[in-house]
Each structure stands twice: as structure tokens, then as C-alpha cells.
Enzyme design. Sequence first.
Site, PDB file in Angstrom:
ATOM      1  N   LYS A 185       0.845  -1.199   0.000  1.00 50.02           N
ATOM      2  CA  LYS A 185       0.000   0.000   0.000  1.00 50.02           C
ATOM      3  C   LYS A 185       0.878   1.246   0.000  1.00 50.02           C
ATOM      4  O   LYS A 185       1.962   1.231   0.596  1.00 50.02           O
ATOM      5  CB  LYS A 185      -0.849   0.035   1.282  1.00 50.02           C
ATOM      6  N   ARG A 197     -10.248 -11.545   2.555  1.00 55.65           N
ATOM      7  CA  ARG A 197     -11.173 -12.592   2.083  1.00 55.65           C
ATOM      8  C   ARG A 197     -10.546 -13.976   2.204  1.00 55.65           C
ATOM      9  O   ARG A 197     -11.254 -14.963   2.323  1.00 55.65           O
ATOM     10  CB  ARG A 197     -11.598 -12.282   0.648  1.00 55.65           C
TER      11      ARG A 197
HETATM   12  N1  BES Z   1      -8.105  -3.644   4.558  1.00 53.51           N
HETATM   13  C1  BES Z   1      -8.289  -3.272   3.213  1.00 53.51           C
HETATM   14  C2  BES Z   1      -9.602  -2.530   2.958  1.00 53.51           C
HETATM   15  C3  BES Z   1      -9.766  -1.199   3.639  1.00 53.51           C
HETATM   16  C4  BES Z   1      -9.476  -0.027   2.967  1.00 53.51           C
HETATM   17  C5  BES Z   1     -10.267  -1.118   4.922  1.00 53.51           C
HETATM   18  C6  BES Z   1      -9.645   1.188   3.593  1.00 53.51           C
HETATM   19  C7  BES Z   1     -10.432   0.104   5.561  1.00 53.51           C
HETATM   20  C8  BES Z   1     -10.137   1.256   4.893  1.00 53.51           C
HETATM   21  C9  BES Z   1      -8.285  -4.527   2.326  1.00 53.51           C
HETATM   22  O1  BES Z   1      -7.478  -5.560   2.765  1.00 53.51           O
HETATM   23  C10 BES Z   1      -7.756  -4.131   0.987  1.00 53.51           C
HETATM   24  O2  BES Z   1      -6.629  -3.752   0.916  1.00 53.51           O
HETATM   25  N2  BES Z   1      -8.605  -4.229  -0.037  1.00 53.51           N
HETATM   26  C11 BES Z   1      -8.233  -3.913  -1.371  1.00 53.51           C
HETATM   27  C12 BES Z   1      -8.755  -4.999  -2.274  1.00 53.51           C
HETATM   28  C13 BES Z   1      -8.204  -4.938  -3.670  1.00 53.51           C
HETATM   29  C14 BES Z   1      -6.716  -5.209  -3.673  1.00 53.51           C
HETATM   30  C15 BES Z   1      -8.918  -5.960  -4.523  1.00 53.51           C
HETATM   31  C16 BES Z   1      -8.848  -2.558  -1.702  1.00 53.51           C
HETATM   32  O3  BES Z   1      -9.961  -2.271  -1.248  1.00 53.51           O
HETATM   33  O4  BES Z   1      -8.204  -1.789  -2.388  1.00 53.51           O
HETATM   34 MN    MN Z   2      -5.469  -5.392   2.140  1.00 53.03          MN
END
Ligand code: BES
Ligand code: MN
Length: 494
Positions: free
Chosen positions: A269, A343
Site C-alpha cells: 500500500k 477474504r
Molecule cells: N483492509 C483493506 C480494505 C480497507 C481499505 C479497509 C480502507 C479500511 C479502509 C483490504 O485488505 C484491501 O486492501 N482491499 C483492497 C482490495 C483490492 C486489492 C482488490 C482494496 O480495497 O483496495
Molecule cells: Mn489489504
Amino acid sequence: MKVTLSTDPPLKVTTDLLAVGVADGQQGRDPLVKAIDKASQGSLKKQIRLEKFEGKDGQVLKATPGGVKAKQVLLVGLGDQSSTVAAARTLAVRAASVSQSYGTIAIAPPSEAPDVVRGVVSGAFLGAYRFTRYLTGDRVPSKSLSTVKLLVDKRTPELREAVQAGVALGESVNHARDLTNAPPNDMNPPALADFAKAQAKDLGIQCKVWDKKGVQKLGMNLLLAVNRGSAVEPRFIHMTYKPKGVKDAPKVAFVGKGITFDAGGLCLKPPKSMLDMKCDMSGAAVTIGVVLAAARLGLPVEVHGLVGSTENMTGDEAYRPGDVFTSLDGKTVEIINTDAEGRLVLADALAYGRELGLDCMVDHATLTGACMVALGPWTAGLFTDDEELAERYATAGAVEGESYWRLPLEKALREMLESEVADLKHTGERHGGSITAALFLREFVGDTPWIHLDIAGPAFQDRPHGYSGKGGTGFGVMTGVRFLESLVAVDEEE
Ligand code: BES
Ligand code: MN
Ligand code: ZN
């Protein structure tokens, strides 16, 4: 903080602050406002007019009217739904949050219905909440709200019970907030499991914890895949609350995403998105909070709490896009983006849960940024194929004042999860991101009725809103409890 039922008349109660709820447009007619105004020889009404206080939802007015025993009076606007549980809770949240360093406050509840009293008491705990564990020196608050007096006509056993229930509920939400707010170097998977164990022990309920070896034996390879990049061991937690002496109790599992820090793995990230990722175990915090609350309230429902917990980091052994792993229930999964770790952890936990012979499973997860894009920061996405469950859950949310919005498990998007090399890909395309995440989870629930709640937005706030200040909110605990209660409520019409 102590909560007492007091039969002192509002004008005579000795307190630092007296909080009074005012319905929309009732600032001139409310009997208590009128009585205080009279005692103050018209000074309260003057201030009401000066500051244009109209009882609108969220409006507050702090006054020092004189003529009453209370040092200050707080009027809280309750809008047009003024005698609901949610409005009653809002009154107490506002009262307790403006008086965090006061000795005592008194609250005049909008009604003496037990449910409303429970709402007020839980609200007082939510409003008084601060996360101060990591402050030192003069940053440590020297005083905190010590007593809340609830002004009622009569102290009945029913109301005493409502007060106790409100304390249990408020404390359970605050526990969930503490877990979320704790920094990720301290709140790691073993620490999370230790907390669940210690609380379970206090309440005399079961809590089984699997360490890394145990998780390997169980065969939770998706949880282990995410854990590969972390120097800290994973944990799988199974809490069980069984009501005593209840036959044929409904059997429900709450399942939580317990990523104690989400760096994104190799698909790292950017810093700004990583900053608040200690919140990625909020689903676990809610899950634990609901089980503990159910036990404290002695609900006649069997409640299981299942949590898969790990960090998502970038160590040498970290899992890669293109890797294939076999889930607990034997499906092969092709990894696409290592930042879609939640997931995977949930899939193994849901596959474990479906073997328990449950009436339903409810998962909470800070799963997708896409859900916040769709619904904004304060609303959870609700996914299920079961119309009755959807309705029941949304109603529970509305009563408690927590916001849910149903999103579709759109069949057409399922093809985005088809893989050339494995049974499933674990992510779809960017558009519909929270839906494909939910569709992926559905592959693991079997025939068990199931609700998925994407709490990426409401689990953690960047500014105060509703019942909560900045940071972890404990969103979902109160609705979860209300949902469980609805399963055993005696229908009044029957
Ligand atoms: N933990 C994050 C989602 C999240 C984002 C929670 C902002 C709280 C605030 C999750 O693990 C994630 O990174 N999701 C990705 C999925 C994508 C890579 C398909 C996302 O939402 O970008
Ligand atoms: Mn994530
Ligand atoms: Zn995550």
C-alpha cells in the site's frame, strides 16, 4: 464510571451538568425545559432564542440558567424521532462527551421504557470513552466522569436490569474500540487471542486458540498464506457462549477479519493508505465484542465467535501474486493481489464455521475500499441471499442507530473470479470490488445462511461522528446484539 437510578426531581438534583433531550421544535413546549426556564426566571428561553436552538438532531446548547441545583444544563436536540433507542443514546453520548472531566452528570431520559434506559446507559459509556493508554505525564487526563445519575420516577427491578444491560453493552463496544485503537506493534495476533482468552475466562465461557502449528494442523492454508510475510505467528480463535438451561437455543456464529496490520503484502500500500491499517482487525474486535456482550447479557442464544488473525506484511517468505493455495475446504485459490488478504482469512474461517451446524453466520470485515466509495464512510455494506435475514439485520441496525445498506451479490460478476490455473481467482476487476469480494466469500459458506458486513467505512473514523469520536468505533456490536435478541423475541402480536 458508575450509573445510578435517581428519583431526585430534575430541578433539585445536585450535579455538574443536567442533560435534557428536546424533540424537534419542542424547545418552547417541553415541560422540563419550561420548568427549568421558570426556575431561572426566563434566562434559559432567552439563551434558546439567542442561539436558535430548535431541537434539531445533533444540536446542543450548554447553559448556566441558575435557579436549579445543577451547575449547568445541556439541551440536546433529538430531531423528530425523539423517543427511540437511538435518540436516547445520542442524548447520553453528547452529555457524557461534553463532560468527560466532570464529577457527576444527570440525564433525564426521554422515556422510562427499559429499552430506552438501556440506550441511555450504553450511550453514557460511549460518550465518556477516551483512548488514553499511551499518554504520559500531563497528557494523562487527571479526572474522568465518575457518576451518571439517571433521573426516573421509580426505581424498578426492570429498570435496574436495563441499567446493567446498558453497562454491559457500552463496555463491550468500548472493548472493541480499545482493540482497534491499540497500536499494531502491541495488538498483534497473539495479543488479540490473549485478550479473547482472558475475557472469556472472566465470564466462564469457552475460548479455544490455535497457534501456527495448530493452524497448520487444521489446514487453514489461506490464513497461513497471508501470514507468510509476517514475523509474528497467526492465531485462529474460537469462542463459544452457551446459555444455561435453554433448550433448542438458536445457534449463530460471528466471524471476524483479524488483520492486525495490513501493509498490503508485496502489493504494498502507499503510505497514506497504510497509516490507519491497524484498524484492519475491527471485524475481529466486533466479533469478540458481540460474544462477550451476549454472555454478559445472558442471551438465550448459542453464540460462537470465530477469528482468523495475522498481519499482512512483506517478509522474505511473503506470498506472491500467481501463487496457488488450497483452502480449508479443499478449493484451490490463485492469488492475484496480495492486498486482498481479508477474504482469504475469512474463507478459511467461514469454511470452519459451516461445519458447526449453525442457524446462521454473520461476518464482519474491513474488507474493501470500494465499499466506502459506494456508501461513504459511515455505512456498512450488507450482503446476503436470504431476504428474511437481510430485513432482520437492517431492522436491528436501524433500532440501534447504526447504518447498513444492502448491496447485491450480483451473479453476473461471478465470472470475474474464474481462474485458468485454479478453482478460483481471489479478486475480480476494480469495478464492483466489494461485490466480487462478497462473491468470493460465498464460495465458502456452503448451505449455512450467511450475512457479510463490509465495515471498511464505519469501523474507523477520521473525525467524530454519531456515537463515536475519532478512531475505532466498535461499530456493529450493538446491532449484532439486537439481531441476536430478535431471534428469540416473543412476538407481541401472537
Ligand atoms: N483492509 C483493506 C480494505 C480497507 C481499505 C479497509 C480502507 C479500511 C479502509 C483490504 O485488505 C484491501 O486492501 N482491499 C483492497 C482490495 C483490492 C486489492 C482488490 C482494496 O480495497 O483496495
Ligand atoms: Mn489489504
Ligand atoms: Zn485488509
